[in-house]
Motif scaffolding. Structure first.
Motif, short mmCIF file in Angstrom:
data_model
loop_
_atom_site.label_atom_id
_atom_site.label_comp_id
_atom_site.label_asym_id
_atom_site.label_seq_id
_atom_site.Cartn_x
_atom_site.Cartn_y
_atom_site.Cartn_z
N GLU A 296 0.92 -1.35 -0.08
CA GLU A 296 0.02 0.06 0.15
C GLU A 296 0.76 1.20 -0.03
O GLU A 296 0.68 2.18 -0.80
N ARG A 297 1.81 1.30 1.04
CA ARG A 297 2.66 2.38 0.94
C ARG A 297 3.63 2.62 -0.47
O ARG A 297 3.66 3.71 -0.84
N GLU A 298 4.14 1.51 -0.82
CA GLU A 298 4.96 1.64 -2.22
C GLU A 298 4.03 2.22 -3.18
O GLU A 298 4.49 3.05 -4.36
N LEU A 299 2.80 1.66 -3.28
CA LEU A 299 2.15 2.09 -4.45
C LEU A 299 1.50 3.56 -4.35
O LEU A 299 1.42 4.16 -5.35
N GLN A 300 1.45 3.95 -3.19
CA GLN A 300 1.13 5.39 -2.73
C GLN A 300 2.04 6.12 -3.36
O GLN A 300 1.93 7.32 -3.88
N ASP A 301 3.38 5.68 -2.96
CA ASP A 301 4.62 6.43 -3.52
C ASP A 301 4.97 6.51 -4.96
O ASP A 301 5.14 7.51 -5.64
N LYS A 302 4.35 5.46 -5.51
CA LYS A 302 4.44 5.33 -7.15
C LYS A 302 3.35 6.00 -7.72
O LYS A 302 3.68 6.69 -8.91
N TYR A 303 2.10 6.01 -7.30
CA TYR A 303 0.97 6.34 -8.11
C TYR A 303 0.18 7.41 -7.39
O TYR A 303 -0.94 7.52 -7.99
N GLY A 304 0.69 8.00 -6.15
CA GLY A 304 -0.14 8.69 -5.43
C GLY A 304 -0.57 9.95 -6.08
O GLY A 304 -1.58 10.58 -5.48
N ALA A 305 0.07 10.46 -6.94
CA ALA A 305 -0.12 11.80 -7.75
C ALA A 305 -1.25 11.64 -8.74
O ALA A 305 -1.69 12.44 -9.14
N ALA A 306 -1.53 10.26 -8.97
CA ALA A 306 -2.39 10.06 -10.19
C ALA A 306 -3.85 9.21 -9.64
O ALA A 306 -4.89 9.60 -10.41
N ALA A 307 -3.71 8.70 -8.36
CA ALA A 307 -4.84 7.91 -7.96
C ALA A 307 -4.69 7.83 -6.31
O ALA A 307 -3.82 8.35 -5.70
N SER A 308 -5.94 7.57 -5.93
CA SER A 308 -6.16 7.47 -4.47
C SER A 308 -6.04 6.07 -4.03
O SER A 308 -6.63 5.22 -4.78
N ILE A 309 -4.95 5.77 -3.08
CA ILE A 309 -4.64 4.19 -3.01
C ILE A 309 -4.67 3.97 -1.15
O ILE A 309 -4.03 4.63 -0.60
N TYR A 310 -5.50 2.96 -1.00
CA TYR A 310 -5.75 2.72 0.67
C TYR A 310 -6.14 1.73 0.49
O TYR A 310 -6.75 0.73 -0.33
N ARG A 311 -6.10 0.70 1.88
CA ARG A 311 -6.42 -0.57 1.93
C ARG A 311 -8.12 -0.26 2.74
O ARG A 311 -8.33 0.52 3.31
N SER A 312 -9.06 -1.32 2.24
CA SER A 312 -10.33 -1.39 2.64
C SER A 312 -10.38 -2.51 3.74
O SER A 312 -10.96 -2.30 4.73
N GLU A 313 -9.77 -3.36 3.47
CA GLU A 313 -9.44 -4.58 4.48
C GLU A 313 -7.95 -4.81 4.42
O GLU A 313 -7.41 -4.36 3.69
N PRO A 314 -7.73 -5.57 5.53
CA PRO A 314 -6.11 -5.56 5.61
C PRO A 314 -5.45 -6.41 4.10
O PRO A 314 -4.33 -5.90 4.13
N PHE A 315 -6.00 -7.10 3.60
CA PHE A 315 -5.63 -7.86 2.25
C PHE A 315 -6.25 -7.16 1.30
O PHE A 315 -5.82 -7.75 0.01
N PHE A 316 -6.88 -6.18 1.06
CA PHE A 316 -7.28 -5.45 -0.05
C PHE A 316 -6.85 -4.23 -0.36
O PHE A 316 -6.94 -3.18 0.65
N VAL A 317 -6.07 -3.69 -1.59
CA VAL A 317 -5.41 -2.56 -1.76
C VAL A 317 -6.31 -1.77 -3.01
O VAL A 317 -6.26 -2.51 -3.95
N GLU A 318 -6.98 -0.81 -2.58
CA GLU A 318 -7.86 -0.21 -3.43
C GLU A 318 -7.12 0.84 -4.27
O GLU A 318 -6.42 1.55 -3.77
N VAL A 319 -7.19 0.92 -5.71
CA VAL A 319 -6.62 2.06 -6.46
C VAL A 319 -7.71 2.78 -7.23
O VAL A 319 -8.60 2.19 -7.86
N MET A 320 -8.08 4.01 -6.46
CA MET A 320 -9.24 4.58 -7.14
C MET A 320 -8.87 6.04 -7.83
O MET A 320 -7.66 6.40 -7.77
N PRO A 321 -9.81 6.62 -8.65
CA PRO A 321 -9.39 8.04 -9.03
C PRO A 321 -9.10 8.67 -8.05
O PRO A 321 -9.44 9.02 -6.84
N ARG A 322 -8.07 9.54 -8.43
CA ARG A 322 -7.41 10.69 -7.51
C ARG A 322 -8.50 11.48 -6.88
O ARG A 322 -9.47 12.22 -7.62
N GLY A 323 -8.40 11.57 -5.50
CA GLY A 323 -9.37 12.44 -4.78
C GLY A 323 -10.70 11.73 -4.45
O GLY A 323 -11.46 12.43 -3.55
#
Length: 268
Positions: free
Chosen positions: A166-193
């Motif tokens: 989750e943290r690595e993906l935020q560093d890579k793509y956080g400028a273009a997408a919203s990235i966070y976990r919904s469950e401990p094992f699910f990393v969600e990649v959403m449109p920015r904001g």
């Protein structure tokens, strides 16, 4: 009596551990609607995965909104109209695919009532499909196949690894997408904001209710934004510790009709 908006996460909040709405919770929600309050269901699920609960609560009759994909798409229940929508840039797909492949993660998106998987499904992808009652289609070339608008990609991994990814993906793509976990094992990649909070903010002028009269209830990491945004943010007793820290009030668990307690206490 002032009209209030009750925003409910589904899994672990509206539903019990069997993914069911109890009779007590259903009746309490109906009573609140009859008294003039508004109901919204806010979930990381796609719309087809929310329909069962929309139907059980008779929202097409009573009114309400479905905030799917963590708010990237909002549907008005009476009309079925999409009243708000954001899409994820398809240009992110090659990078997400490479990252998932290198780290042996699951990677899916959604097409209609089907989960589209980049790889043979792991246990978490199978869980996602089962939760939503949707079939899985494994495609040979995920990046080429997904040439349509999407609201979300979901990456999966065991809890400890997912927190790192989750943290690595935020560093890579956080400028273009919203990235966070919904469950401990699910990393969600959403449109920015996009978040549950931002979608609620979009729809409040339509229903004519101020933020201070919004009650948001949840248990997962992706509920934190709306719990902080709400006039009253509620965490379930079964919520993740970070969710409880963000909340104004902690109710009973999803297996103890915690939503009933909220309605009786704050929506009489």
């Amino acid at each position: 009596m002032e009209k209030k908006v009750l925003v409910l996460d589904i899994d672990g909040t509206l539903t019990n551990s069997q993914k069911e709405i109890t009779n007590n919770t259903r009746q309490a929600i109906w009573d609140a609607v009859i008294r003039g309050h508004e109901i919204m269901l806010a979930s990381g699920r796609p719309i087809p995965g929310m329909r069962r609960y929309e139907e059980e609560l008779k929202l097409a009759r009573y009114g309400g909104y479905l905030l799917s994909f963590n708010g990237a798409r909002i549907v008005e229940c009476r009309t079925g109209e999409v009243v708000y929508q954001r899409t994820l840039p398809n240009s992110l797909l090659p990078g997400l695919y490479r990252y998932a492949s290198e780290h042996h993660m699951g990677l899916v998106t959604y097409l209609g009532d089907t989960v589209i998987s980049a790889f043979e499904p792991d246990e978490y992808v199978r869980l996602e499909a089962r939760i939503n009652g949707l079939p899985i289609r494994v495609v040979e070339n995920f990046v080429r196949f997904v040439d349509f608008d999407i609201q979300k990609c979901l990456l999966t991994a065991p809890e400890e690894q997912a927190a790192v990814y989750e943290r690595e993906l935020q560093d890579k793509y956080g400028a273009a997408a919203s990235i966070y976990r919904s469950e401990p094992f699910f990393v969600e990649v959403m449109p920015r904001g996009v978040s549950k909070a931002s979608s609620i903010e979009q729809i409040l002028p339509v229903v004519g209710v101020d933020r201070e009269h919004v009650i948001c209830c949840g248990d997962g990491y992706n509920d934190i934004s709306m719990i902080r945004y709400a006039g009253l943010g509620v965490a379930m007793a079964n919520a993740q510790p970070a969710v409880k820290e963000a909340a104004d009030y902690i109710t009973a668990s999803n297996d103890q009709d915690g939503i009933v307690q909220v309605i009786r206490e704050f929506m009489s």
